[in-house]
Design a protein around this motif. Sequence first.
Motif, short mmCIF file in Angstrom:
data_model
loop_
_atom_site.label_atom_id
_atom_site.label_comp_id
_atom_site.label_asym_id
_atom_site.label_seq_id
_atom_site.Cartn_x
_atom_site.Cartn_y
_atom_site.Cartn_z
N ALA A 247 0.85 -1.19 0.00
CA ALA A 247 0.00 0.00 0.00
C ALA A 247 0.89 1.24 0.00
CB ALA A 247 -0.92 0.01 1.21
N GLU A 248 0.46 2.31 -0.66
CA GLU A 248 1.29 3.50 -0.81
C GLU A 248 1.70 4.07 0.54
OE1 GLU A 248 3.72 6.23 -2.08
OE2 GLU A 248 2.85 4.69 -3.36
N ALA A 249 0.77 4.08 1.50
CA ALA A 249 1.10 4.61 2.83
C ALA A 249 2.19 3.77 3.50
CB ALA A 249 -0.16 4.65 3.70
N GLN A 250 2.12 2.46 3.30
CA GLN A 250 3.14 1.58 3.88
C GLN A 250 4.49 1.79 3.20
OE1 GLN A 250 0.94 -2.00 3.02
NE2 GLN A 250 0.33 -2.27 5.15
N LEU A 251 4.48 1.91 1.88
CA LEU A 251 5.74 2.14 1.16
C LEU A 251 6.37 3.45 1.59
CD1 LEU A 251 4.68 1.04 -2.45
CD2 LEU A 251 6.05 -0.25 -0.80
N THR A 252 5.56 4.49 1.77
CA THR A 252 6.07 5.79 2.22
C THR A 252 6.72 5.66 3.59
OG1 THR A 252 4.40 6.99 0.94
CG2 THR A 252 5.43 8.17 2.77
N LYS A 253 6.07 4.91 4.47
CA LYS A 253 6.60 4.70 5.82
C LYS A 253 7.97 4.04 5.77
CE LYS A 253 5.73 1.74 9.84
NZ LYS A 253 4.78 0.76 10.45
N TYR A 254 8.12 3.01 4.96
CA TYR A 254 9.38 2.28 4.93
C TYR A 254 10.47 3.01 4.13
CZ TYR A 254 7.30 -1.47 7.53
OH TYR A 254 6.70 -2.19 8.54
N ARG A 255 10.07 3.83 3.19
CA ARG A 255 11.07 4.69 2.55
C ARG A 255 11.66 5.65 3.58
NH1 ARG A 255 6.79 5.69 -2.14
NH2 ARG A 255 7.23 3.90 -3.48
N GLY A 256 10.79 6.17 4.44
CA GLY A 256 11.25 7.06 5.50
C GLY A 256 12.16 6.34 6.48
N LEU A 257 11.83 5.08 6.78
CA LEU A 257 12.67 4.29 7.68
C LEU A 257 14.06 4.09 7.08
CD1 LEU A 257 13.10 2.47 10.15
CD2 LEU A 257 12.01 0.61 8.88
N LEU A 258 14.11 3.79 5.79
CA LEU A 258 15.41 3.63 5.13
C LEU A 258 16.22 4.92 5.15
CD1 LEU A 258 14.27 1.40 2.15
CD2 LEU A 258 16.12 0.81 3.72
N GLU A 259 15.56 6.03 4.94
CA GLU A 259 16.25 7.32 4.97
C GLU A 259 16.83 7.59 6.35
OE1 GLU A 259 13.52 10.27 3.65
OE2 GLU A 259 13.49 9.57 1.57
N SER A 260 16.08 7.25 7.40
CA SER A 260 16.56 7.50 8.76
C SER A 260 17.77 6.62 9.08
CB SER A 260 15.44 7.26 9.77
OG SER A 260 15.11 5.88 9.88
N ILE A 261 17.76 5.37 8.62
CA ILE A 261 18.90 4.47 8.86
C ILE A 261 20.10 4.90 8.03
CG2 ILE A 261 19.73 2.14 8.42
CD1 ILE A 261 18.13 2.35 10.96
N GLU A 262 19.84 5.32 6.80
CA GLU A 262 20.93 5.79 5.94
C GLU A 262 21.66 6.98 6.55
OE1 GLU A 262 21.52 6.77 1.19
OE2 GLU A 262 19.57 7.13 2.12
N SER A 263 20.92 7.83 7.25
CA SER A 263 21.51 9.05 7.81
C SER A 263 22.46 8.76 8.97
CB SER A 263 20.41 10.00 8.27
OG SER A 263 19.73 9.48 9.41
N ILE A 264 22.36 7.60 9.61
CA ILE A 264 23.22 7.29 10.76
C ILE A 264 24.21 6.17 10.48
CG2 ILE A 264 21.49 8.10 12.42
CD1 ILE A 264 20.83 5.17 13.00
N ALA A 265 24.11 5.51 9.32
CA ALA A 265 25.00 4.39 9.01
C ALA A 265 26.39 4.87 8.61
CB ALA A 265 24.40 3.54 7.90
N LEU A 266 27.38 4.04 8.88
CA LEU A 266 28.74 4.33 8.44
C LEU A 266 28.83 4.20 6.93
CD1 LEU A 266 30.73 2.19 11.07
CD2 LEU A 266 30.19 4.63 11.19
N GLY A 267 29.83 4.84 6.34
CA GLY A 267 30.07 4.68 4.91
C GLY A 267 30.63 3.30 4.62
N PRO A 268 30.69 2.89 3.35
CA PRO A 268 31.15 1.54 2.99
C PRO A 268 32.55 1.21 3.49
CG PRO A 268 30.01 2.55 1.14
CD PRO A 268 30.17 3.63 2.17
N GLU A 269 33.53 2.10 3.31
CA GLU A 269 34.89 1.78 3.73
C GLU A 269 35.00 1.74 5.25
OE1 GLU A 269 38.50 0.48 3.86
OE2 GLU A 269 37.36 0.64 2.00
N GLU A 270 34.38 2.69 5.92
CA GLU A 270 34.40 2.69 7.39
C GLU A 270 33.69 1.44 7.92
OE1 GLU A 270 33.57 5.85 11.07
OE2 GLU A 270 32.82 6.26 9.04
N SER A 271 32.67 1.00 7.22
CA SER A 271 31.96 -0.22 7.62
C SER A 271 32.88 -1.43 7.52
CB SER A 271 30.73 -0.43 6.74
OG SER A 271 29.77 0.59 6.96
#
Length: 282
Positions: A247-271
């Motif tokens: 459902a569009e509302a669900q997809l929007t929610k999980y896109r937001g979740l991915l954005e929030s995780i992306e903002s705090i994750a280490l970069g590839p080399e640091e990982s």
Amino acid sequence: MPPRSHPTARQRRLGAELRKLREKAGMNGATAAAYLGGERAQISHIESGRYGVSDERVRRLAAHYSATDKHLVDALAAMAEERTRGWWDEYRGRLSPGFLDVAELEFHATHLRVIQMLHIPGQLQTEAYARSLIRSGMSDLPASELITRVEHRTRRRAIFDRPHPTPFEAFVHEAALRMRYCDADVMREQLAFLDEVSRWPSVTVRLVPFDRQITGSVHSMLYAGGAIPALDTVQIDSAFDGGFLDAEAQLTKYRGLLESIESIALGPEESRQHIHRIAQEV
């Protein structure tokens, strides 16, 4: 031809999208069926994925519903014409349909983004790690099914072996690298493999260390990109279920979740450096 007994998740998705178009047009099933020269049950079977439908029929129905999104109609018509029998079909009758649906979802995805909080993503697991992980969750699983599940899980890496590998981005919490589902040797092998795959051209691995603050509720999930954003799918990963959301509302929610995780994750080399440090501590 009799209706399908067990339509796949992708077949059901095509039917569900056609139902959405009909409902948006304010048309009932009987009226739509009459347009095709059939009974209401025909539309019901199409919309449940129990009947196949041609691309020409998809376009006829879309025109009858006054659907104006050309990209969506083109994508649905392409889905209707799929005749793919993938490697996962070898497991029909050997594993529950959910396993096959996930493999089919990944095969057709334009890109994949994964969040894993407590274990290594399934596509990136070694055989030994997968065996230990599955056994830890289901200790009474028959040996033959354990072998089949491990084999199926590792074959999901087929998406990386084709001429145009599927872009794959994994956000993995540090806890997943420290949870002990297996002995030290197996875990070191798994961490070495995780470092290896993180260097594959289509794969990105980004760690979320313990010291990064997580906002809100975060759980493991798979986000599969469709031919167009409206056909994206989220698969919720849990020990006992793996439901699909679209459902569009669900997809929007999980896109937001991915954005929030992306903002705090280490970069590839640091990982990768973090993976090395953890491997040395195992």
